[in-house]
Motif scaffolding. Structure first.
Motif, mmCIF file in Angstrom:
data_model
loop_
_atom_site.group_PDB
_atom_site.id
_atom_site.type_symbol
_atom_site.label_atom_id
_atom_site.label_comp_id
_atom_site.label_asym_id
_atom_site.label_seq_id
_atom_site.Cartn_x
_atom_site.Cartn_y
_atom_site.Cartn_z
ATOM 1 N N ARG A 45 24.421 -20.430 -8.482
ATOM 2 C CA ARG A 45 22.957 -20.262 -9.117
ATOM 3 C C ARG A 45 21.963 -20.647 -7.894
ATOM 4 O O ARG A 45 22.081 -21.282 -7.054
ATOM 5 C CB ARG A 45 23.178 -21.642 -9.837
ATOM 6 N N GLU A 46 20.840 -19.930 -8.084
ATOM 7 C CA GLU A 46 20.089 -19.787 -6.937
ATOM 8 C C GLU A 46 18.629 -19.915 -7.749
ATOM 9 O O GLU A 46 18.267 -19.408 -8.747
ATOM 10 C CB GLU A 46 19.819 -17.936 -6.507
ATOM 11 N N ALA A 47 17.614 -20.800 -7.101
ATOM 12 C CA ALA A 47 16.425 -21.079 -7.616
ATOM 13 C C ALA A 47 15.678 -19.980 -7.189
ATOM 14 O O ALA A 47 15.488 -19.352 -6.138
ATOM 15 C CB ALA A 47 16.019 -22.361 -6.924
ATOM 16 N N VAL A 48 14.784 -19.433 -8.230
ATOM 17 C CA VAL A 48 13.749 -18.230 -8.215
ATOM 18 C C VAL A 48 12.426 -18.909 -8.139
ATOM 19 O O VAL A 48 11.892 -18.289 -7.033
ATOM 20 C CB VAL A 48 14.028 -17.429 -9.229
ATOM 21 N N ALA A 49 11.849 -19.676 -8.875
ATOM 22 C CA ALA A 49 10.713 -20.082 -8.835
ATOM 23 C C ALA A 49 10.544 -21.501 -9.530
ATOM 24 O O ALA A 49 11.044 -21.658 -10.566
ATOM 25 C CB ALA A 49 9.554 -19.096 -9.489
ATOM 26 N N ALA A 50 9.359 -22.068 -9.420
ATOM 27 C CA ALA A 50 9.166 -23.348 -10.086
ATOM 28 C C ALA A 50 7.389 -23.272 -10.141
ATOM 29 O O ALA A 50 6.745 -22.827 -9.384
ATOM 30 C CB ALA A 50 9.567 -24.640 -9.184
ATOM 31 N N ILE A 51 7.054 -24.143 -11.197
ATOM 32 C CA ILE A 51 5.643 -24.318 -11.445
ATOM 33 C C ILE A 51 5.392 -25.712 -11.759
ATOM 34 O O ILE A 51 6.132 -26.343 -12.467
ATOM 35 C CB ILE A 51 5.045 -23.340 -12.504
ATOM 36 N N TYR A 52 4.246 -26.181 -11.242
ATOM 37 C CA TYR A 52 3.888 -27.797 -11.516
ATOM 38 C C TYR A 52 2.772 -27.474 -12.459
ATOM 39 O O TYR A 52 1.570 -27.055 -12.267
ATOM 40 C CB TYR A 52 3.312 -28.633 -10.288
ATOM 41 N N ARG A 53 2.976 -27.766 -13.781
ATOM 42 C CA ARG A 53 2.170 -27.190 -14.832
ATOM 43 C C ARG A 53 0.883 -28.098 -15.031
ATOM 44 O O ARG A 53 -0.232 -27.613 -15.432
ATOM 45 C CB ARG A 53 2.838 -27.333 -16.235
ATOM 46 N N ALA A 54 0.834 -29.409 -14.520
ATOM 47 C CA ALA A 54 -0.434 -30.111 -14.537
ATOM 48 C C ALA A 54 -1.500 -29.510 -13.657
ATOM 49 O O ALA A 54 -2.618 -29.525 -13.743
ATOM 50 C CB ALA A 54 0.001 -31.555 -14.243
ATOM 51 N N GLY A 55 -0.796 -29.367 -12.199
ATOM 52 C CA GLY A 55 -1.759 -28.933 -11.375
ATOM 53 C C GLY A 55 -1.604 -27.559 -10.989
ATOM 54 O O GLY A 55 -2.448 -27.083 -10.212
ATOM 55 N N GLY A 56 -0.709 -26.764 -11.426
ATOM 56 C CA GLY A 56 -0.757 -25.153 -11.095
ATOM 57 C C GLY A 56 -0.046 -24.807 -9.930
ATOM 58 O O GLY A 56 -0.060 -23.485 -9.498
ATOM 59 N N SER A 57 0.488 -25.527 -9.234
ATOM 60 C CA SER A 57 1.095 -25.143 -7.689
ATOM 61 C C SER A 57 2.437 -24.363 -8.242
ATOM 62 O O SER A 57 3.104 -24.777 -9.239
ATOM 63 C CB SER A 57 1.643 -26.423 -7.137
ATOM 64 N N LYS A 58 2.818 -23.301 -7.614
ATOM 65 C CA LYS A 58 3.823 -22.075 -7.859
ATOM 66 C C LYS A 58 4.632 -22.233 -6.700
ATOM 67 O O LYS A 58 4.117 -22.508 -5.286
ATOM 68 C CB LYS A 58 3.417 -20.910 -8.138
ATOM 69 N N TYR A 59 5.965 -22.240 -6.766
ATOM 70 C CA TYR A 59 6.763 -21.841 -5.687
ATOM 71 C C TYR A 59 7.762 -20.998 -6.003
ATOM 72 O O TYR A 59 8.143 -20.552 -7.058
ATOM 73 C CB TYR A 59 7.717 -23.316 -5.319
ATOM 74 N N TYR A 60 8.136 -20.122 -4.855
ATOM 75 C CA TYR A 60 9.032 -18.968 -4.913
ATOM 76 C C TYR A 60 10.065 -18.757 -3.783
ATOM 77 O O TYR A 60 9.834 -19.235 -2.590
ATOM 78 C CB TYR A 60 8.129 -17.600 -5.083
ATOM 79 N N THR A 61 11.306 -18.413 -4.188
ATOM 80 C CA THR A 61 12.284 -18.179 -3.038
ATOM 81 C C THR A 61 12.000 -17.129 -2.509
ATOM 82 O O THR A 61 11.089 -15.983 -2.991
ATOM 83 C CB THR A 61 13.604 -17.880 -3.597
ATOM 84 N N ASP A 62 12.167 -16.826 -0.960
ATOM 85 C CA ASP A 62 11.654 -15.669 -0.273
ATOM 86 C C ASP A 62 11.834 -14.217 -0.936
ATOM 87 O O ASP A 62 11.049 -13.371 -0.770
ATOM 88 C CB ASP A 62 12.291 -15.657 1.193
ATOM 89 N N SER A 63 13.054 -14.224 -1.355
ATOM 90 C CA SER A 63 13.399 -12.844 -1.848
ATOM 91 C C SER A 63 12.560 -12.253 -3.042
ATOM 92 O O SER A 63 12.575 -10.944 -3.531
ATOM 93 C CB SER A 63 15.188 -12.623 -2.349
ATOM 94 N N VAL A 64 11.860 -13.217 -3.774
ATOM 95 C CA VAL A 64 11.009 -12.653 -4.838
ATOM 96 C C VAL A 64 9.477 -12.604 -4.788
ATOM 97 O O VAL A 64 8.806 -12.280 -5.649
ATOM 98 C CB VAL A 64 11.295 -13.449 -6.349
ATOM 99 N N LYS A 65 9.238 -13.422 -3.424
ATOM 100 C CA LYS A 65 7.801 -13.332 -3.308
ATOM 101 C C LYS A 65 7.231 -12.210 -3.215
ATOM 102 O O LYS A 65 7.559 -11.274 -2.640
ATOM 103 C CB LYS A 65 7.611 -14.070 -1.946
ATOM 104 N N GLY A 66 5.780 -11.985 -3.921
ATOM 105 C CA GLY A 66 4.942 -10.707 -3.999
ATOM 106 C C GLY A 66 5.558 -9.794 -5.190
ATOM 107 O O GLY A 66 5.028 -8.743 -5.402
ATOM 108 N N ARG A 67 6.735 -10.016 -5.703
ATOM 109 C CA ARG A 67 7.203 -9.293 -7.079
ATOM 110 C C ARG A 67 7.149 -10.147 -8.179
ATOM 111 O O ARG A 67 7.108 -9.613 -9.479
ATOM 112 C CB ARG A 67 8.684 -8.847 -6.669
ATOM 113 N N PHE A 68 7.469 -11.394 -8.190
ATOM 114 C CA PHE A 68 7.584 -12.439 -9.259
ATOM 115 C C PHE A 68 6.376 -13.049 -9.471
ATOM 116 O O PHE A 68 6.029 -13.773 -8.310
ATOM 117 C CB PHE A 68 8.852 -12.856 -9.328
#
Length: 132
Positions: A45-68
C-alpha cells in the motif's frame, strides 16, 4: 461506528481523468487530516495524498505531483482526489483513510513527515484501472 465511503473509480485510457470521493460518516473529527492510499496487485500500500481539512495543507507523493489534486468540501464533508493525466502505473485499488477521533493538527506534525500520520480507519476501496 465510523465508515468511509469511497466512490468514483473506473476504467479510463492513459491521459484520462477520474475524481474519487470519500464521505466519512459517524462520530468523527471533520477538521483533521484525511488521506488517500492505493495498492496495486502484488505491491505494498502506498500513500498518495493527504489534506489537513482545518488548515488546507496538502501533501502528495512524488509520482502524482502535478497530476493529482486532493481537496475538501466542508459543506458536503467530502474529500476528493482529482486525478488527471492518468498513467497505467496509477492502476490500483484506492482507499481513503482517516483518524476519526484524532486531534486537529496538521498531517505532518507526527515526526515532521505526513507519511507518518497514524490513520486508523480505512474505506473499502474503489478500483482505478488505466489502460495504455
Amino acid at each position: 461506528q465510523v465508515q468511509l465511503a469511497e466512490s468514483g473509480g473506473g476504467s479510463v485510457q492513459a491521459g484520462g481523468s477520474l475524481r474519487l470521493s470519500c464521505v466519512p460518516s459517524g462520530n468523527t473529527n471533520n477538521d483533521n487530516c484525511m488521506g488517500w492510499f492505493r495498492q496495486a496487485p502484488g505491491k505494498e500500500r502506498e500513500a498518495v495524498a493527504a489534506i489537513y481539512r482545518a488548515g488546507g495543507s496538502k501533501y502528495y507523493t512524488d509520482s502524482v505531483k502535478g497530476r493529482f489534486t486532493i481537496s475538501h468540501d466542508s459543506a458536503k464533508n467530502t474529500v476528493y482526489l482529482q486525478m488527471n493525466s492518468l498513467k497505467p502505473e496509477d492502476t490500483a485499488m484506492y482507499f481513503c483513510a482517516a483518524d476519526p477521533h484524532g486531534p486537529t493538527i496538521d498531517c505532518d506534525l507526527y515526526g515532521g513527515n505526513w507519511l507518518a500520520y497514524p490513520f486508523k480507519e480505512w474505506g473499502q476501496g474503489t478500483q482505478v484501472t488505466v489502460s495504455s
